[in-house]
Design an enzyme around this catalytic site. Structure first.
Site, mmCIF file in Angstrom:
data_model
loop_
_atom_site.group_PDB
_atom_site.id
_atom_site.type_symbol
_atom_site.label_atom_id
_atom_site.label_comp_id
_atom_site.label_asym_id
_atom_site.label_seq_id
_atom_site.Cartn_x
_atom_site.Cartn_y
_atom_site.Cartn_z
ATOM 1 N NE ARG A 19 -29.577 -42.432 18.048
ATOM 2 C CZ ARG A 19 -30.050 -42.623 16.789
ATOM 3 N NH1 ARG A 19 -31.126 -43.026 16.623
ATOM 4 N NH2 ARG A 19 -29.117 -42.434 15.694
ATOM 5 C CG ASP B 20 -37.378 -33.341 11.207
ATOM 6 O OD1 ASP B 20 -36.707 -34.526 10.382
ATOM 7 O OD2 ASP B 20 -37.022 -33.341 12.499
ATOM 8 C CD GLU C 33 -33.977 -45.187 11.541
ATOM 9 O OE1 GLU C 33 -34.381 -43.852 11.187
ATOM 10 O OE2 GLU C 33 -34.527 -45.423 12.754
ATOM 11 C CG ASP C 34 -30.135 -43.411 12.691
ATOM 12 O OD1 ASP C 34 -30.250 -44.099 13.582
ATOM 13 O OD2 ASP C 34 -30.405 -42.267 12.922
#
Length: 741
Positions: free
Chosen positions: A696, A562, A648-649
């Site tokens: 996070r 996106d 993951e980032d």
């Protein structure tokens, strides 16, 4: 009568000769021992001491017969040979003769740690070593898959006077079913031998085992088999560790002191000769070498005329202040060849001046110590000041910078010391893919330069500048797709068209992690570059960072499905990356902070004056980081990412910053990079989930714990096109569309 005189003269002559031999025979040299080595040749070698001559004269100071402890006793050469032969029965062992390579060919380089035996005590330092191995990518719990075996019996401290000494170790080792005379075993040791001579006696036969040992001598070191490790204290951190203390370079690189040392003098016994002579070069100005006689319980019984003066001057100086304000730090031998001063000097960016003849320096097999230390000779102590003064300031600056690299790469934690040891052994086993000397002695170091990816320096982004290589002229776009194709107006299709128009795009890879079947080929837009669709096997988040064979270009443009980027934005980001090929370059920036109230790390997406992360939803980086993510990071962190379908980032940013010690690079002022029309029912709407943000926060602290600290680095730099927002004609601007966005 003449015969009687002759007999009498002969008898007197014989008696005189017998008396002469009886009284003075101790000075007549006997034949050399069969095992003794001639010192006629190689007399200039610094690792061989001067010949020892016994003094037949009486001491000027009266001998105190009340002393029952002989501090100057030295074992005979025969006894020394006996000790060495009992410990190093495999003296001639090399990898080719005492290591079974076939164990490594079956399952790769795997390390097995014996289960801890009930009732056996283990020191904290040895537990840190075992925990490091068990948490590494080399560990296996199956001895049938192992290439190297490590004992759970504590072998670190083999000084019989130490409370950490493990008794009956010989019997315990021999009873191990997998011992096999030590073949393919690795033994760690910090302290060996005991008072008064501190020989390298471990108290048991190591057989054909490899030694990872501190203070090991070149005489007993078996090249390309044993590994010399540094002596570290029990307070040495298990993971992470503090960074080096060099915050900035000063030109010229001279500090308040030229050469310093502060430590015990050792009035008598082994290790005392050099330290007792340091006062000859001490000038109390720029060469400050301080010693104290206060060592041991009975030091006053052996104090000399200088002790009171030395002790008083010793107390005037602060050791830490000296360490951080000296250009060079003297590292003389102690009772053993190594000392804690070695690592302390490295961390403080104080160039070590080694004064320990015969010491095999730590990791000497791979580290070029001539680039980070000055190797002195104990016999030439008086020449040390003039030697260090003659070193040019350019060389001093280079030495100082290299101390910081080596400290942070290999010595700042127990984990790095242990992993470096294992990586060296792996390079021996897998010689066809071993690291070069440049990899070991250049940033980021051997632990982050995995030869399984490539042993050619030009394939790694860290060596482009050193080799004069330009980065890749093309990139491969990897788009992470998690929602099915139901409309031709979906953001992923617009994104593919926009990226494909870039002059730098080589190909587009769509990673299909959607639960729905792959769409038909005709559903994808027609482009000038090939589109490769890869269906993820497990459909987990970590799969987006797999080192796919389809990644033919060094540069990877990582995109969420996106993401909204124009062709101009893609082009500009790539041209910026070509100037920073070892970093993450992209658009969405985030930051971390320390929450004092909660005493934990926090994650924020607020627009602030700095950032420490660039999210991989719209970022460019080198494909080598895919290989590192997959093969370097532990499965526990990747499993956490996959279970949460999140973070993951963040993990990729942690990894890259840990390798480079640098922040990422944000480009342009753009802050919103997501398509707003994505349906709330799609998996992409996870960004709107409040639990997503809380997860996070948890990830940040979990990752920081594994890395042993916070590797992320803040930055206040943002790169825009040169004429961005300038009052000139739009026709003169190369990236003119960026201003309209």
């Amino acid at each position: 009568m003449q015969a009687k005189k002759r007999y009498l003269i002969s008898l007197l002559t014989g008696a005189f000769l017998v008396l002469l031999i009886y009284l003075g025979g101790g000075g007549v040299p006997g034949p050399a021992a069969p095992g003794s080595r001639s010192r006629t040749h190689g007399y200039n070698r610094p690792d061989q001491p001067w010949p020892h001559f016994s003094d037949p004269l009486q001491h000027f100071s009266p001998w105190d017969h009340s002393d029952t402890e002989d501090y100057n006793v030295h074992i005979s050469p025969r006894q020394k040979r006996d000790v060495n032969s009992s410990v190093y029965k495999g003296k001639r062992c090399r990898m080719q003769s005492c290591f079974d390579f076939s164990l490594c060919q079956r399952n790769g380089f795997k390390v097995y740690v014996y289960p801890q035996q009930k009732g056996e005590k283990i020191s904290e330092s040895y537990q840190n070593i075992l925990s490091t191995i068990e948490g590494s990518r080399f560990y296996t719990s199956d001895p049938g898959q192992a290439c190297v075996f490590v004992l759970s019996l504590d072998t670190l401290d083999r000084d019989q006077l130490s409370p950490q000494y493990v008794h009956n170790l010989k019997t315990k080792v021999q009873s191990l079913a997998l011992w096999n005379n030590g073949r393919n075993h690795l033994i760690f040791n910090l302290y060996s031998g005991t008072w008064p001579d501190y020989t390298e006696d471990l108290g048991f036969d190591i057989g054909q085992a490899m030694l990872a040992k501190a203070s090991i001598s070149t005489e007993n070191f078996r090249p390309n088999f044993d590994i010399s490790i540094p002596l570290f204290s029990k307070e040495h951190p298990r993971t992470g560790g503090d960074r080096g203390y060099l915050k900035y370079n000063t030109i010229p690189p001279f500090r308040k002191y030229m050469l310093v040392f502060k430590g015990k003098r050792y009035l008598t016994g082994i290790g005392s000769d050099t330290r007792n002579a340091l006062y000859h070069v001490h000038n109390a100005e720029d060469v400050v070498l301080l010693t104290t006689c206060k060592h041991g319980k009975d030091w006053q019984k052996h104090k000399d005329a200088r002790c009171d003066k030395d002790n008083a001057e010793y107390d005037k100086y602060d050791y830490r202040e000296m360490l951080h304000n000296s250009t060079f730090c003297l590292v003389p031998r102690g009772r053993r060849l190594g000392s804690f001063r070695f690592l302390e000097a490295l961390q403080a960016a104080c160039v070590p001046v080694m004064l320990s003849n015969g010491w095999e320096l730590p990791f000497s097999e791979v580290i070029d110590w001539n680039t980070a230390a000055v190797i002195g000779d104990e016999r030439l102590l008086l020449q040390i000041p003039s030697t260090v003064r003659s070193i040019h300031q350019d060389k001093i600056l280079a030495l100082r910078q290299q101390t910081q690299f080596l400290w942070e790469a290999y010595f700042s934690s127990v984990e790095k010391i242990v992993l470096t040891t294992l990586e060296i052994i792996q390079d021996r086993v897998l010689q066809q893919s071993s690291r070069s000397s440049v990899m070991w002695n250049s940033h980021p170091g051997g632990l982050f330069s995995l030869p399984q990816y490539s042993s050619y320096l030009g394939d790694l982004p860290f060596f482009y500048a050193k080799l004069g290589i330009k980065p890749s002229p093309k990139f491969t776009a990897v788009i992470h797709a998690v929602t099915p194709l139901v409309s031709q107006s979906q953001p992923i299709l617009k994104l593919i068209v926009s990226v494909a128009r870039s002059q730098y795009c080589a190909q587009i890879i769509v990673l299909w992690n959607c639960d729905k079947p792959l769409p038909a080929k005709q559903r994808w837009p027609a482009t000038a570059v090939p589109i490769i669709v890869i269906e993820g096997e497990n459909k987990v988040m970590s799969s987006r960072f797999q080192p796919y064979e389809s990644l033919i270009s060094d540069a990877v443009l990582s995109l969420d499905e996106d993401t909204v980027l124009s062709t101009t934005e893609v082009d500009f980001a790539f041209t910026v990356w070509q100037s920073f090929p070892e970093r993450i370059v992209g658009y969405p920036a985030r930051s971390h902070f320390w929450d004092n109230n909660k005493e934990r790390w926090g994650y924020t997406s607020k627009w602030t004056n700095d950032y420490s992360m660039v999210l991989t939803g719209a970022a460019i980086y080198h494909r080598y980081y895919h290989f590192l993510y997959t093969h370097f990071l532990p499965s526990s962190l990747k499993s956490m990412v996959d279970q949460l379908a999140n973070c993951e980032d963040i993990l990729m940013n942690f990894l890259v910053s840990a390798v480079t010690k640098l922040p990422p690079v944000k480009v342009t002022q753009k802050k919103q990079y997501k398509e707003t029309m994505m349906g709330q029912s799609s998996r992409a709407s996870r960004w709107a989930d409040p639990d997503h943000f809380a997860q996070r926060q948890t990830c940040m602290n979990k990752f920081a714990s594994w890395f042993g600290g916070m590797p992320l680095v803040h930055s206040q730099m943002r790169l825009d096109p040169v004429l961005f927002k300038d009052q000139v004609s739009i026709l003169r601007k190369k990236y003119r569309e960026i201003e309209r966005l």
